[in-house]
Write a protein that holds these residues in place. Sequence first.
Motif, mmCIF file in Angstrom:
data_model
loop_
_atom_site.group_PDB
_atom_site.id
_atom_site.type_symbol
_atom_site.label_atom_id
_atom_site.label_comp_id
_atom_site.label_asym_id
_atom_site.label_seq_id
_atom_site.Cartn_x
_atom_site.Cartn_y
_atom_site.Cartn_z
ATOM 1 N N ASN B 20 38.896 41.372 37.261
ATOM 2 C CA ASN B 20 40.043 41.126 38.132
ATOM 3 C C ASN B 20 41.305 40.923 37.288
ATOM 4 O O ASN B 20 41.341 40.046 36.424
ATOM 5 C CB ASN B 20 39.765 39.891 38.980
ATOM 6 N N GLY B 141 41.921 44.520 43.885
ATOM 7 C CA GLY B 141 41.620 43.226 43.267
ATOM 8 C C GLY B 141 42.864 42.386 43.103
ATOM 9 O O GLY B 141 42.868 41.179 43.395
ATOM 10 N N SER B 145 43.788 38.840 45.028
ATOM 11 C CA SER B 145 44.056 37.573 44.351
ATOM 12 C C SER B 145 45.449 37.052 44.686
ATOM 13 O O SER B 145 45.646 35.837 44.759
ATOM 14 C CB SER B 145 43.844 37.682 42.837
#
Lengths: 199, 245
Positions: B20, B141, B145
Amino acid sequence: MSTFISFILAIISSMLIDNVVLSRFYGICPFLGVSRKVKSSLGMGIAVVFVIILATCICWPIYTYVLVPAGIPFMDTVAYILVIASLVQLVGLFIKKYSPALYKTLGIYLPLITTNCAVLGVVQGNTDQGLTFLNALANGVGTSLGFLVVIVVFSCIRVRLESANTPKAFKGLPIALITAAIMAIAFMGLQGLFSGIKL
Amino acid sequence: MKREKGQTKKNFLKGIIQENPLLVSILGTCPALATTKSLEAAIGMGILFTIVLLCSNVLISLLRKLIPDEIRTPAYIVIIATFVTMVKMFTNAFLPELYSTLGVFISLIVVNCIVLGRAEAYASKNGVFDSFIDALGMGVGYTLSLCLLAFFRELLGTGGFTFGQIFTFIPLTKLIIPGAEKFAISLFQTPAGAFIVFGIVLAVVAFIKNRKAELKAFEAKQAKLKAAEEAKAKLAAQQAQGGQQ
């Protein structure tokens, strides 16, 4: 005289009140990455001051006297990033030739500055807001000095943090970010600094 | 070239979990702190970022044999900057609210380390399809986040979520927990709150990583002990045999 005073006030304002790292979020990567040692953070800070002031002096005229008359102001980002990348290379070569001692301390930080968003952010912000050259210069000087002050103070705290007994999960970056948050709260206290002064 | 089964899925998922970009590699932190004041702004930033990453990764992968090695970084930067300018103009034309909310951070995608990092580490070495999937995984990703940070910041800072302020094509809806407005901590809407939330999220990630490493070390130790015991038993058996002879 009043131009001079407002110039100084603009520098202090963009240095402390609207701090580049703690309230505008430019240049977080070097702020977290190069702040383990006081010496390296000082080197990075000085290199950033150097490059931001030069980039402001070059990019503002390019936008006003080349891009706007040519009718392509939308090409600003491409032009700026090219100017910054070549400027960083040029400054590196120049320092290497004339001051090898300075190159030894600043040299490794120079390539990192190309991808430091503080430089592009300041230059882009100057022309996006339509500042005059003097104000743009004040913004550049103030922002870069603000970066220098904050990264040096932060690295001093981090040196102490290394030996502190922090929980295992918070070791390294997480506790550094919490420290930065406390610094940001402290800088919020400066917000009313100029409220009594009439410009 | 023969493809392994499930490789594409693995390639896509690695950007979301193992690699990530924000939470594991800690790249692209500036927009992560600046544009996560509201969930909507975070989604907008994530989408714009993903579009730029997809376009630049595909083009760089197409041109990877044409670009000379010595000048590849400037070439990549020009390609990325061109796509960023296009995205910026489209946003300004069709979503002016998003444009004014994100402001200079749309231009700053140019110097986002993730885009250049993927170009350098992946697109310059792999085929077009793989690069596309890689960019998609990384983009999703990163968006997820960003949303994670924005979720906590908006919930704690305002007591709920507001949609429709930036994406004006959906009606203005406010999802506020009844009575929570009174307890909203406005600190989480300020820059300091961004640092706190990001720090705590990173600590949780480090905690999970530590747990996994400990578990692995424990298993390795158990396996080692078992092997040593087996070897001992074998030796004892051999000695016993030798004694009999």
